[in-house]
Design an enzyme around this catalytic site. Structure first.
Site, PDB file in Angstrom:
ATOM      1  N   SER A 146       0.828  -1.208   0.000  1.00  0.00           N
ATOM      2  CA  SER A 146       0.000   0.000   0.000  1.00  0.00           C
ATOM      3  C   SER A 146       0.861   1.257   0.000  1.00  0.00           C
ATOM      4  CB  SER A 146      -0.908   0.003   1.241  1.00  0.00           C
ATOM      5  OG  SER A 146      -1.525   1.262   1.426  1.00  0.00           O
ATOM      6  N   TYR A 171      -2.375  -0.254  10.013  1.00  0.00           N
ATOM      7  CA  TYR A 171      -2.573  -0.832   8.676  1.00  0.00           C
ATOM      8  C   TYR A 171      -1.287  -0.726   7.869  1.00  0.00           C
ATOM      9  CZ  TYR A 171      -4.028  -1.115   3.780  1.00  0.00           C
ATOM     10  OH  TYR A 171      -4.120  -1.441   2.457  1.00  0.00           O
TER      11      TYR A 171
END
Length: 353
Positions: A146, A171
């Site tokens: 990501s 995350y």
């Protein structure tokens, strides 16, 4: 092009996973899709994506393979990555040439509320993927990382050759951990692994927790849209079709060692082992206000805006360097924001209407 080989696509009821499965099937792959179908966002959308691929909801049961009514080469199984025993059984049943791991607990802000969901899926689950891939001699493990891993990095555009040691959300930390874990397996077991850092993906069948869907819902139902950091943000919005094109090209070419890798000046994007990291993004950052205006034009309706401060765990700007992707695969995303949002708006009106 690699055809008639079997690939496992995890997260296949998800946004990117759904589109990837359709593309791989069109190119002759035998595809096994896996998804936990958790309730992080409305499961109706996940089942609708599966239905588009010929998977009947009523036939879905945990740890049970379902054959597609539309694609003879597609099977689906509802399964959690952290379910080690059943993951082992699945790998025993198929001889996967490649694995594309898109399954993960997503969302930056949700990781503040429910951190253990990220540990279970993104760390324990990914460990199971790595273990079964090496035990079953998978030829290439591709996995989603990501843009959030860049965290506090201020150097633009974001480059995979720069360190990413300052994440600002759990995350992001789990995604960085996945890259490190993959490197270990590439080194110890010569498992070819490639991590792909996605940048703000949007398009038809998108996630309801992301801005295109949130803004579209607000515009269509005369609700205010939440504009964080008072609109002073840039995002490298990337159309889902461009993401899938990049993923498919990467899957077809297993990672190899970098013969010029220097241990005294280590390159984070490569290694002396079969390990690679790439950005996949449009490399054209868009100001949030311009993005909203383009979305308003696509829907033919003005939005009411509620300006708010920055959200915890978020970053102000994303802008990626895709020169490695272009150099090594002859590809860079090309869909401009207007074209992409028009396609999204067309799908959204059909979906809600």
């Amino acid at each position: 092009m690699i055809q008639n080989k079997t690939i496992l696509v995890t997260g296949s009821a998800g946004f990117i996973g759904f589109h990837l499965v359709e593309r791989l099937l069109s190119e002759g792959w035998q595809v096994v899709g896996l998804d936990s179908i958790n309730d992080y966002y409305e499961v109706q959308l996940k089942y609708a994506r599966l239905k588009e691929s010929g998977i009947v909801r009523e036939e879905i049961a945990y740890n049970s393979l379902v054959k597609s009514k539309k694609h003879p080469a597609y099977s689906f199984i509802q399964l959690k990555l952290e379910d080690a025993d059943n993951m082992r059984t699945l790998f025993d049943q198929f001889s996967f040439w490649a694995v594309c791991n898109l399954a993960a607990q997503a969302g930056v802000r949700y990781s503040i509320e429910n951190p253990m969901a990220y540990i279970n899926s993104n760390i324990i689950g990914f460990t199971n993927i790595l273990e079964q891939s090496r035990l079953h001699h998978v030829k290439h493990l591709v996995y989603s990382s990501s843009s959030s891993v860049y965290g506090l990095n201020g150097k633009m555009p974001f480059s995979t050759h720069d360190s990413v040691n300052h994440p600002v959300s759990l995350y992001a930390a789990t995604k960085k951990s996945n890259e490190l874990m993959a490197h270990v397996y590439s080194k110890l077991y010569q498992l070819p692994t490639t991590g792909l850092r996605f940048f703000t993906v949007y398009g038809p069948w998108g996630r309801p927790d992301m801005s295109p869907m949130l803004f579209a819902d607000a515009i269509m139902h005369d609700k205010p849209i939440k504009v964080f950091n008072y609109g002073n943000m840039d995002r490298d919005f990337t159309y889902v079709g461009d993401i899938v094109e990049g993923v498919v090209r990467v899957i077809n070419v297993p990672a190899t060692p970098n013969a010029e890798w220097d241990a005294l000046n280590p390159d984070p994007a490569t290694s002396c082992t079969p390990y690679r990291i790439y950005n996949i993004g449009n490399s054209v950052p868009v100001k949030l206000k311009d993005y909203i205006e383009t979305l308003e034009e696509a829907f033919g309706k003005k939005a009411t805006k509620e300006y708010l401060p920055m959200q915890p765990g978020d970053v102000v700007n994303t802008y990626c360097d895709v020169s490695d992707l272009e150099k090594e695969f002859g590809y860079r995303p090309k869909t401009m924001i207007r074209e992409g949002l028009e396609s999204f708006a067309k799908w959204y009106k059909e979906w809600v209407g």
